[in-house]
Enzyme design. Sequence first.
Site, PDB file in Angstrom:
ATOM      1  N   GLY A   1      44.748  45.278  36.677  1.00 23.89           N
ATOM      2  CA  GLY A   1      43.777  45.365  37.759  1.00 23.89           C
ATOM      3  C   GLY A   1      44.355  45.198  39.147  1.00 23.89           C
ATOM      4  NE  ARG A   2      46.424  39.511  40.439  1.00 29.73           N
ATOM      5  CZ  ARG A   2      46.553  38.300  40.977  1.00 29.73           C
ATOM      6  NH1 ARG A   2      46.438  38.138  42.288  1.00 29.73           N
ATOM      7  NH2 ARG A   2      46.795  37.241  40.227  1.00 29.73           N
TER       8      ARG A   2
ATOM      9  CE  LYS B   1      50.269  37.477  39.699  1.00 33.00           C
ATOM     10  NZ  LYS B   1      50.867  36.247  39.148  1.00 33.00           N
TER      11      LYS B   1
ATOM     12  N   GLY C   1      42.542  43.662  44.052  1.00 34.45           N
ATOM     13  CA  GLY C   1      43.854  44.189  43.706  1.00 34.45           C
ATOM     14  C   GLY C   1      44.995  43.586  44.496  1.00 34.45           C
TER      15      GLY C   1
ATOM     16  NE  ARG D   1      49.834  43.154  30.267  1.00 33.82           N
ATOM     17  CZ  ARG D   1      49.779  42.326  31.310  1.00 33.82           C
ATOM     18  NH1 ARG D   1      49.245  41.129  31.179  1.00 33.82           N
ATOM     19  NH2 ARG D   1      50.247  42.683  32.483  1.00 33.82           N
TER      20      ARG D   1
ATOM     21  CG  ASP E   1      44.615  39.279  29.055  1.00 33.21           C
ATOM     22  OD1 ASP E   1      44.080  38.369  28.403  1.00 33.21           O
ATOM     23  OD2 ASP E   1      44.638  39.294  30.294  1.00 33.21           O
TER      24      ASP E   1
ATOM     25  CG  ASP F   1      50.497  38.317  33.267  1.00 35.03           C
ATOM     26  OD1 ASP F   1      51.075  38.978  34.138  1.00 35.03           O
ATOM     27  OD2 ASP F   1      49.638  38.803  32.508  1.00 35.03           O
TER      28      ASP F   1
END
Length: 470
Positions: free
Chosen positions: A95-96, A116, A129, A189, A263, A273
Amino acid sequence: MPSDPQPAPYLPDPRIESIAGWIGDPVHAAAFPGHRLRWRNHRWAAAVGLDGFDEALWVEHFGRFAPLPGNLPQPLALRYHGHQFRSYNPDLGDGRGFLFAQMRDAGGRLLDLGTKGSGQTPWSRDGDGRLTLKGAVREILATEMLEALGVDTSKTFSVIETGEELWRGDEPSPTRSAVLVRLSHGHIRIGSFQRLFALEEKDHMEALVAYCLETYPGNLPPEDAPGRDEPAVILLHQVVERLADLAAAWMVAGFVHGVLNTDNMNISGESFDYGPWRWLPRWDPRFTAAYFDHSGLYAFGRQPEALLWNCHQLAIALRTLAETAPLVAALDRFGSLYQQAMCRRFTWRLGVESRGVEGDTALIQAAESAMVETGLPPEQFFFLHRGGRNAGDDAFGTALSGYASAASTDDAFWQEPAPPGVLIEEVERIWATIDQHDDWSELHAKVAAIREMGERLGPVHVPVGPFTSR
């Protein structure tokens, strides 16, 4: 990976193009109002042949995201589902961020450049985002510290401040913005497999398993393992090995990831992440990193359980291709693999020779009890007893005295009063000097100290396949 990686020429290899039509969506990066280079990882740039870029070219590729030569013609936002705090969510994906490029290092490993804060994608939902500059600074500190402590982690490759003001409900706003590029072994993932399972895309599941086995080679299952010649079973064995080692690596590092959703689990076994992470201020299995983890699901002491649970979700997805029994046999290896990794990594960090699982397990239990009793942060505890030194007359000292030293502590580093750490108070102080005075000197000094510690600790042997450079 404490030691510097080996320099390599630029060797583009965008292998993901073979599955790009269904693993992700082509996207464009945001057009940022500014591009101010704040962080450049010179040693890892050299490892993928990109150290020759001047600042203008660096910004062009890692701020405006002009394609690298011979690489992906357009960034790819990956699609996936996932369990978030064990509730299934099919509305996920990059999403970003996006996958920007793939290339080989000196050892032939395929490495990805991902982003990112690079702008909105079809998977942004209601998000903007973007990434805060503070979040980027925190990721630099997390990845540098984990790398020094022998954890297989993504590397913070580049940070460029982008000139936007961002509003966040959980921190002072408006705040500064940035786009971050990270270097990773891969971005596939567990949630990538969960998506294909949910959509009943068996052909794509077979193709993704084949892609992962070819791209991320690992060990074959034990000779007596059922179904050991089946690709899906082989992959699950490899992921179980990698995540068992990752769980042990976090525990020995005293690190709390905070958000261990499926995820956020890379099938390469690589830590990535980073959000609300913390290092332990003291040894406490109940310590949580995320303020929204009200039940303590991802508390420090529950991280191995969380990673095993995530392996179970991968096994459920792989039932598309394999019978249950051989997948369960792969999952059953997690406990013993985790214990072996704990012993290997714990004795490495203490700088003593392993005495086998039984003896090392007793040492670990005594050390944990001693840390609870003394209240020492783990980094201080390991530093104090490096090479078997300072063994007292308590239970831990008695256990430690039976171990042979595997590390010298004669140089000046080990005579310091304490090793470098990144507890939350120091993270906030480093950020404050940047936010209030635009002074980056404390961050660079901290990174230099962390890298020195990594060199002093030396490499840790991780027998989980040819991925790692350790």
